[in-house]
Enzyme design. Structure first.
Site, PDB file in Angstrom:
ATOM      1  CG  ASP A   1      77.305  34.756  86.988  1.00 15.08           C
ATOM      2  OD1 ASP A   1      77.813  35.858  87.281  1.00 15.08           O
ATOM      3  OD2 ASP A   1      76.780  34.522  85.881  1.00 15.08           O
TER       4      ASP A   1
ATOM      5  CG  ASN B   1      83.851  42.868  86.295  1.00 12.65           C
ATOM      6  OD1 ASN B   1      85.076  42.799  86.338  1.00 12.65           O
ATOM      7  ND2 ASN B   1      83.099  41.849  85.939  1.00 12.65           N
TER       8      ASN B   1
ATOM      9  N   GLY C   1      83.774  46.195  82.669  1.00 13.02           N
ATOM     10  CA  GLY C   1      83.000  45.001  82.340  1.00 13.02           C
ATOM     11  C   GLY C   1      81.759  44.813  83.192  1.00 13.02           C
TER      12      GLY C   1
ATOM     13  CB  SER D   1      76.754  43.438  82.435  1.00 11.91           C
ATOM     14  OG  SER D   1      76.765  42.307  83.289  1.00 11.91           O
TER      15      SER D   1
ATOM     16  CG  HIS E   1      77.991  42.196  91.002  1.00  7.88           C
ATOM     17  ND1 HIS E   1      77.445  43.331  90.439  1.00  7.88           N
ATOM     18  CD2 HIS E   1      78.652  41.564  90.004  1.00  7.88           C
ATOM     19  CE1 HIS E   1      77.761  43.372  89.154  1.00  7.88           C
ATOM     20  NE2 HIS E   1      78.497  42.319  88.858  1.00  7.88           N
ATOM     21  CG  LEU E   2      83.548  39.819  95.892  1.00  8.84           C
ATOM     22  CD1 LEU E   2      84.682  40.704  95.390  1.00  8.84           C
ATOM     23  CD2 LEU E   2      83.700  39.598  97.405  1.00  8.84           C
ATOM     24  CG  HIS E   3      82.110  38.471  89.373  1.00  6.28           C
ATOM     25  ND1 HIS E   3      81.281  37.824  88.484  1.00  6.28           N
ATOM     26  CD2 HIS E   3      81.956  39.789  89.129  1.00  6.28           C
ATOM     27  CE1 HIS E   3      80.660  38.713  87.722  1.00  6.28           C
ATOM     28  NE2 HIS E   3      81.054  39.927  88.090  1.00  6.28           N
TER      29      HIS E   3
END
Ligand code: DGP
Length: 116
Positions: free
Chosen positions: A32, A89, A95, A97, A102-104
């Site tokens: 990120d 998110n 949250g 954006s 996508h997977l954080h």
């Protein structure tokens, strides 16, 4: 969201540079750009979906694959044992954006709960 204007599709095509940590036929993982923890990786499907709200039954294998990659990448980066958090998110209040699912994967410090 058109795939041509999607930021993460442009990362996938190599048009926008990224720091790759993992790649296979279905998924790509990269650091990120604004890390919220010492380790902050984004795991994305190569096929574009705007968000979790868009997925269908046909996407279940790739969703399962993304989840299975989290421990694999955490292990690769040496943070599996200490622990990590995975987050998806979704939408404005969630949250999100960037409108490419996508997977954080966050790790490297004790993460607080609940999120803000
Ligand atoms: P979210 O807010 O859940 O949609 O997460 C989007 C993440 O994407 C956010 O943590 C910052 C990251 N991000 C945004 N633009 C870029 C970029 O150009 N490169 C990289 N590597 N990450 C980005």
């Amino acid at each position: 969201m058109s795939e041509m204007s999607c930021l993460f599709c442009r990362i996938l095509s190599g048009e926008i540079p990224s720091t790759k940590v993992y790649e296979d036929r279905l998924a790509y993982a990269f650091l990120d750009v604004a890390p919220q923890a010492p380790t902050h990786v984004l795991i994305i499907p190569k096929e574009h979906s705007d968000s979790l709200n868009d997925v269908t039954q046909a996407d279940e294998p790739v969703l399962g694959h993304l989840l299975r990659l989290a421990p694999k990448i955490a292990n690769q980066l040496g943070c599996a044992e200490a622990g990590y958090r995975t987050v998806i998110n979704t939408g404005g209040d969630g949250g999100q954006s960037v409108d490419h699912l996508h997977l954080h994967l966050l790790a490297g410090r004790a993460l607080s709960w609940p999120p803000g």
